[in-house]
Design a protein around this motif. Sequence first.
Motif, PDB file in Angstrom:
ATOM      1  N   LYS A 166      51.720  39.637  48.910  1.00 35.65           N
ATOM      2  CA  LYS A 166      51.906  38.209  49.157  1.00 35.65           C
ATOM      3  C   LYS A 166      50.670  37.432  48.710  1.00 35.65           C
ATOM      4  O   LYS A 166      49.568  37.664  49.230  1.00 35.65           O
ATOM      5  N   PRO A 167      50.828  36.505  47.754  1.00 34.81           N
ATOM      6  CA  PRO A 167      49.676  35.725  47.289  1.00 34.81           C
ATOM      7  C   PRO A 167      48.940  35.010  48.413  1.00 34.81           C
ATOM      8  O   PRO A 167      47.711  34.902  48.395  1.00 34.81           O
ATOM      9  N   GLY A 168      49.685  34.525  49.413  1.00 34.79           N
ATOM     10  CA  GLY A 168      49.041  33.822  50.526  1.00 34.79           C
ATOM     11  C   GLY A 168      48.094  34.718  51.302  1.00 34.79           C
ATOM     12  O   GLY A 168      47.004  34.300  51.698  1.00 34.79           O
ATOM     13  N   ASN A 169      48.502  35.971  51.516  1.00 35.75           N
ATOM     14  CA  ASN A 169      47.630  36.919  52.208  1.00 35.75           C
ATOM     15  C   ASN A 169      46.407  37.265  51.369  1.00 35.75           C
ATOM     16  O   ASN A 169      45.290  37.377  51.885  1.00 35.75           O
ATOM     17  N   ILE A 170      46.622  37.453  50.071  1.00 34.12           N
ATOM     18  CA  ILE A 170      45.495  37.767  49.188  1.00 34.12           C
ATOM     19  C   ILE A 170      44.505  36.614  49.179  1.00 34.12           C
ATOM     20  O   ILE A 170      43.289  36.811  49.277  1.00 34.12           O
ATOM     21  N   GLY A 171      45.025  35.401  49.075  1.00 30.28           N
ATOM     22  CA  GLY A 171      44.152  34.234  49.093  1.00 30.28           C
ATOM     23  C   GLY A 171      43.360  34.138  50.381  1.00 30.28           C
ATOM     24  O   GLY A 171      42.161  33.838  50.373  1.00 30.28           O
ATOM     25  N   ALA A 172      44.026  34.400  51.515  1.00 27.97           N
ATOM     26  CA  ALA A 172      43.340  34.334  52.811  1.00 27.97           C
ATOM     27  C   ALA A 172      42.269  35.419  52.915  1.00 27.97           C
ATOM     28  O   ALA A 172      41.185  35.172  53.459  1.00 27.97           O
ATOM     29  N   LEU A 173      42.547  36.606  52.407  1.00 26.37           N
ATOM     30  CA  LEU A 173      41.545  37.676  52.405  1.00 26.37           C
ATOM     31  C   LEU A 173      40.324  37.276  51.572  1.00 26.37           C
ATOM     32  O   LEU A 173      39.180  37.532  51.955  1.00 26.37           O
ATOM     33  N   LEU A 174      40.569  36.632  50.445  1.00 19.55           N
ATOM     34  CA  LEU A 174      39.465  36.215  49.577  1.00 19.55           C
ATOM     35  C   LEU A 174      38.641  35.104  50.225  1.00 19.55           C
ATOM     36  O   LEU A 174      37.418  35.047  50.060  1.00 19.55           O
ATOM     37  N   ARG A 175      39.292  34.226  50.972  1.00 17.66           N
ATOM     38  CA  ARG A 175      38.548  33.182  51.700  1.00 17.66           C
ATOM     39  C   ARG A 175      37.647  33.817  52.754  1.00 17.66           C
ATOM     40  O   ARG A 175      36.493  33.419  52.933  1.00 17.66           O
ATOM     41  N   THR A 176      38.176  34.801  53.466  1.00 16.84           N
ATOM     42  CA  THR A 176      37.384  35.502  54.471  1.00 16.84           C
ATOM     43  C   THR A 176      36.207  36.223  53.828  1.00 16.84           C
ATOM     44  O   THR A 176      35.079  36.168  54.327  1.00 16.84           O
ATOM     45  N   ALA A 177      36.470  36.883  52.706  1.00 14.48           N
ATOM     46  CA  ALA A 177      35.408  37.603  52.006  1.00 14.48           C
ATOM     47  C   ALA A 177      34.307  36.663  51.548  1.00 14.48           C
ATOM     48  O   ALA A 177      33.111  36.974  51.629  1.00 14.48           O
ATOM     49  N   ASP A 178      34.692  35.482  51.071  1.00 12.35           N
ATOM     50  CA  ASP A 178      33.708  34.489  50.659  1.00 12.35           C
ATOM     51  C   ASP A 178      32.912  33.990  51.858  1.00 12.35           C
ATOM     52  O   ASP A 178      31.687  33.867  51.799  1.00 12.35           O
ATOM     53  N   ALA A 179      33.614  33.716  52.957  1.00  8.68           N
ATOM     54  CA  ALA A 179      32.950  33.207  54.157  1.00  8.68           C
ATOM     55  C   ALA A 179      31.910  34.197  54.674  1.00  8.68           C
ATOM     56  O   ALA A 179      30.861  33.801  55.191  1.00  8.68           O
ATOM     57  N   ALA A 180      32.187  35.488  54.528  1.00  8.20           N
ATOM     58  CA  ALA A 180      31.272  36.527  54.999  1.00  8.20           C
ATOM     59  C   ALA A 180      30.281  36.958  53.916  1.00  8.20           C
ATOM     60  O   ALA A 180      29.411  37.792  54.184  1.00  8.20           O
ATOM     61  N   ASN A 181      30.427  36.398  52.710  1.00  3.62           N
ATOM     62  CA  ASN A 181      29.558  36.758  51.582  1.00  3.62           C
ATOM     63  C   ASN A 181      29.532  38.278  51.384  1.00  3.62           C
ATOM     64  O   ASN A 181      28.465  38.904  51.289  1.00  3.62           O
ATOM     65  N   LEU A 182      30.733  38.875  51.314  1.00  5.17           N
ATOM     66  CA  LEU A 182      30.830  40.316  51.104  1.00  5.17           C
ATOM     67  C   LEU A 182      30.296  40.699  49.729  1.00  5.17           C
ATOM     68  O   LEU A 182      30.257  39.893  48.799  1.00  5.17           O
ATOM     69  N   ASP A 183      29.930  41.954  49.612  1.00  3.69           N
ATOM     70  CA  ASP A 183      29.386  42.430  48.334  1.00  3.69           C
ATOM     71  C   ASP A 183      30.481  42.664  47.304  1.00  3.69           C
ATOM     72  O   ASP A 183      30.215  42.591  46.102  1.00  3.69           O
ATOM     73  N   ALA A 184      31.696  42.953  47.767  1.00  7.22           N
ATOM     74  CA  ALA A 184      32.803  43.147  46.827  1.00  7.22           C
ATOM     75  C   ALA A 184      34.125  43.135  47.580  1.00  7.22           C
ATOM     76  O   ALA A 184      34.188  43.411  48.777  1.00  7.22           O
ATOM     77  N   VAL A 185      35.170  42.808  46.840  1.00  8.03           N
ATOM     78  CA  VAL A 185      36.547  42.971  47.308  1.00  8.03           C
ATOM     79  C   VAL A 185      37.239  43.875  46.294  1.00  8.03           C
ATOM     80  O   VAL A 185      37.244  43.585  45.095  1.00  8.03           O
ATOM     81  N   LEU A 186      37.815  44.974  46.782  1.00 15.34           N
ATOM     82  CA  LEU A 186      38.525  45.904  45.916  1.00 15.34           C
ATOM     83  C   LEU A 186      40.006  45.870  46.264  1.00 15.34           C
ATOM     84  O   LEU A 186      40.377  45.931  47.436  1.00 15.34           O
ATOM     85  N   ILE A 187      40.830  45.741  45.251  1.00  7.64           N
ATOM     86  CA  ILE A 187      42.274  45.732  45.458  1.00  7.64           C
ATOM     87  C   ILE A 187      42.835  47.012  44.869  1.00  7.64           C
ATOM     88  O   ILE A 187      42.732  47.251  43.660  1.00  7.64           O
TER      89      ILE A 187
END
Length: 270
Positions: free
Chosen positions: A131-152
């Motif tokens: 679901k694009p909406g879930n992916i987008g929300a995960l990416l927002r969370t990752a940005d907010a936490a300044n994660l080192d990477a997101v792997l799909i």
Amino acid sequence: MHKSKQISSVQNTLVKKILLLKEKSRERKKTGLFIVEGQREIQLALKGGYHFDTVLFQPELIDFKETLSLFESSSSTPDYIEISKEVYQKLAYRQTTEGILAIAQSKPTLLSELKLGKKDPLILVAEAPEKPGNIGALLRTADAANLDAVLIANPKTDLYNPNIIRSSVGCVFTNNIAMGSSTEVIDFLKAQNINIYCAALSASETYTETDFKPGSAIVVGTEADGLSEEWLNSSKQNIIIPMQGEIDSMNVSVSAAILIFEAKRQRNFK
């Protein structure tokens, strides 16, 4: 001096090509191009080092001077095209944007090209998100936490789907993202000595009991299917968020946010 061209007809050849990019994943993959819509999203893409080929603007909503100012610090030298209101309404994914959209070149998402800047990185892994909406929300969370990477792992949707760009509010451009099969992602994490923690209902310990200070990958699956056996068998420890109501799970992006910010808390938000 920059000059702009003009397009007033929805039957224009370029307009038809842009509509294909908007609607067809196959076209985005074939051309390596995608649409970025809105000033904020374009600014984030520029900050993320994306190169733009074409910029289209609707002068009743944004003038040429303002359009140029968005790209004044960019190395991109796009073609600027003034479009009619009719063309803009045909091309725009959402009608609340500020009269501007652009065609950008996609970036590779190979694991072999992923650069991790820290000794003990914190990474989010999403297996088979659809679901694009879930992916987008995960990416927002990752940005907010300044994660080192997101792997799909085992991606079901292309990264530059307009819905992902929209729902991530441009965070698809601010994250360090790579894709691969589950086997490839697991092998990558193990080669980097990164602990794998899978969010799962069985054989799990409460997430607050887990030490996320060493290099850690927090792995989440889909709400419908959870994580595959391949991930569960590769996990250092399965982790769980205790539920106190009648249901046994939450939206994947909410669960990921809880786990990620516990890890950030343990790391003193560094």
